[in-house]
Design an enzyme around this catalytic site. Sequence first.
Site, PDB file in Angstrom:
ATOM      1  N   ASP A 174     -37.392  89.661 133.859  1.00 47.09           N
ATOM      2  CA  ASP A 174     -35.957  89.673 134.149  1.00 47.09           C
ATOM      3  C   ASP A 174     -35.318  88.531 133.361  1.00 47.09           C
ATOM      4  OD1 ASP A 174     -37.079  91.395 136.043  1.00 47.09           O
ATOM      5  OD2 ASP A 174     -35.638  90.838 137.599  1.00 47.09           O
ATOM      6  N   LYS A 179     -29.310  94.386 135.434  1.00 44.07           N
ATOM      7  CA  LYS A 179     -29.455  93.743 136.749  1.00 44.07           C
ATOM      8  C   LYS A 179     -28.182  92.982 137.083  1.00 44.07           C
ATOM      9  CE  LYS A 179     -32.351  90.251 139.080  1.00 44.07           C
ATOM     10  NZ  LYS A 179     -33.555  89.394 138.912  1.00 44.07           N
ATOM     11  N   LYS A 210     -30.631  97.439 138.681  1.00 42.31           N
ATOM     12  CA  LYS A 210     -31.232  96.590 139.707  1.00 42.31           C
ATOM     13  C   LYS A 210     -30.150  95.774 140.398  1.00 42.31           C
ATOM     14  CE  LYS A 210     -34.565  92.861 140.516  1.00 42.31           C
ATOM     15  NZ  LYS A 210     -35.677  92.063 139.950  1.00 42.31           N
TER      16      LYS A 210
END
Length: 222
Positions: free
Chosen positions: A93, A156, A186
């Site tokens: 991430d 995300k 996400k």
Amino acid sequence: MTISRSTMAQILDYTLLGPEVTNSELAAFIDSAIELGVGTICVPNSMVNLTAKAQEAGIRVATVAGFPHGKTPALVKAAEARLAVQSGASEVDVVLDIAVVKEGDANRLLQEIVAIREAVPSPVVLKFILETAVVSDEAIVTAVNALIAAGADFAKTSTGFHPAGGATVEAVRVMASASRGRVGIKAAGGVKTWEDAVAFVEAGATRIGTSNAGAILEGAPE
């Protein structure tokens, strides 16, 4: 929408990213992750090499790069990501340069994303953090389109560390509408209950980042 407990567990990225995390706390966290049956754990980059037990249990291991501020050069983030993969991570991430996201500068976003994607090619899963609480809907759409063009796997919402806040259902809807299934979405930051998680999935999230996996799954309907 009806979601089973086991399906939700597989959607969760169960997260332990505090700077004070000890090895013994990580070991207890991994035991908890195995017991809960989560799909993924997300741990500090320096601790990825301590996650063999989780990997042996079939849990995906994620970590972070450029975290939490995103203010390191793309090549440094790329090196972080490469090291994480060498240590055993299958997902990373990455915090984008939030100022560039905020400005909606597609070319600079592409340069950063491509540099990191080239450092860790597929099948490594790359998720890029936009920090949606501080950027406009238009900027979110620009960033999602850049992620699609550069071969990212997920957009995300948030680090969960920004004082402006974490994920919102509205931001996830904007991201999902822009993506149209071309990258995963996400939601992370402030997801604490079963009802929260279901609301984000209904809005278009395909992963949920949370440090509250136990509380979420305890809320699953019988």
